[in-house]
Design a protein around this motif. Structure first.
Motif, short mmCIF file in Angstrom:
data_model
loop_
_atom_site.label_atom_id
_atom_site.label_comp_id
_atom_site.label_asym_id
_atom_site.label_seq_id
_atom_site.Cartn_x
_atom_site.Cartn_y
_atom_site.Cartn_z
N ILE A 273 0.59 -0.89 0.34
CA ILE A 273 -0.32 -0.20 0.20
C ILE A 273 0.60 0.76 0.26
CG2 ILE A 273 0.04 0.38 2.78
CD1 ILE A 273 -3.36 0.95 0.42
N GLU A 274 1.81 1.48 0.26
CA GLU A 274 2.71 2.19 0.45
C GLU A 274 2.84 3.06 -0.93
OE1 GLU A 274 4.00 3.58 3.74
OE2 GLU A 274 2.73 2.01 3.85
N VAL B 229 -12.25 1.71 -3.77
CA VAL B 229 -11.06 1.47 -2.82
C VAL B 229 -11.11 3.56 -2.61
CG1 VAL B 229 -8.82 1.33 -1.55
CG2 VAL B 229 -11.35 -0.62 -2.74
N GLN B 230 -10.87 4.04 -1.43
CA GLN B 230 -10.72 5.55 -0.75
C GLN B 230 -8.83 5.00 -1.15
OE1 GLN B 230 -12.51 8.82 0.68
NE2 GLN B 230 -11.38 10.34 0.08
N ILE C 275 -5.68 3.10 3.31
CA ILE C 275 -7.37 2.81 2.72
C ILE C 275 -7.92 3.26 3.81
CG2 ILE C 275 -8.39 1.00 2.07
CD1 ILE C 275 -6.44 -1.22 1.56
N ALA C 276 -8.69 4.60 3.37
CA ALA C 276 -9.18 5.73 4.41
C ALA C 276 -10.78 5.11 4.04
CB ALA C 276 -8.85 6.91 3.17
N GLY D 141 -5.96 0.13 8.01
CA GLY D 141 -5.58 1.05 6.64
C GLY D 141 -4.14 0.80 5.84
N ARG D 142 -4.74 -1.35 5.85
CA ARG D 142 -4.00 -1.70 4.62
C ARG D 142 -4.99 -3.22 4.93
NH1 ARG D 142 1.80 -2.90 6.16
NH2 ARG D 142 2.02 -4.15 7.98
N LEU D 143 -4.60 -3.90 3.54
CA LEU D 143 -5.12 -4.96 3.65
C LEU D 143 -4.30 -6.63 4.45
CD1 LEU D 143 -6.02 -5.66 0.08
CD2 LEU D 143 -7.98 -5.62 1.87
N GLU D 144 -4.60 -7.27 5.11
CA GLU D 144 -3.25 -8.11 5.85
C GLU D 144 -4.10 -9.23 5.42
OE1 GLU D 144 -1.36 -6.76 7.74
OE2 GLU D 144 -1.79 -4.95 7.94
#
Length: 169
Positions: A105-106, A128-129, A135-136, A165-168
């Protein structure tokens, strides 16, 4: 060994060939290369070292230029490796930017993205925003499987994504 010996006694020629150390070593190296992917590197390295030793002797004895060809081939191989390494790194960065799992995501720029996947009852579309490489917001645009999935489980998953804030994985 001559061709006449091979035609008269092929078994004897084979036994004689297998009794020499170089032939046995070559067979072992080919087997290692065939059985283990990393063995190909070992085989190439052994081949290069073997050629360097033999052609180095020839160079010292009679000034043969074969060793120069070997040095040029090694330079080409090293250059190709470095070029491929840079290309692989660029491909990995692009792959991570398109697949924001974990730290990927970075590399994703701020904006709104629409993604689509396959569900049991048809396509699933989400919006997705991304803001500040996190990820907001997540909005479901189309989800025909909602009949079989409890709405509160989906809401919980969305809030978990926004919280981290991200997918794990």
């Amino acid at each position: 060994m001559t061709w006449s010996m091979l035609s008269r006694d092929p078994g004897g020629v084979l036994v004689e060939a297998l009794s020499t150390r170089g032939v046995r070593l070559s067979i072992y190296l080919v087997l290692v290369a065939a059985l283990f992917p990393s063995g190909r590197f070992i085989l190439a390295l052994a081949l290069l070292v073997g050629l360097a030793v033999v052609w180095g002797r020839e160079y010292r004895r009679n000034g043969s230029r074969k060793i120069h060809y070997l040095a040029a081939a090694v330079c080409v191989i090293v250059a190709a490796f470095l070029i491929a390494r840079v290309d692989v790194r660029n491909v990995d960065e692009l792959r991570l930017a398109r697949n924001p799992w974990g730290a990927g995501i970075e590399l994703v720029r701020d904006g709104t993205y629409i993604g689509q996947g396959d569900g049991y009852r048809g396509p699933i579309r989400v919006q997705v925003q991304v803001k500040d490489h996190r990820i907001a917001g997540v909005k479901t645009l189309e989800y025909p499987d909602l009949i079989s999935v409890q709405d509160n489980a989906l809401a919980q998953y969305k809030s978990q994504i926004i919280a981290t804030g991200r997918l794990e994985p």
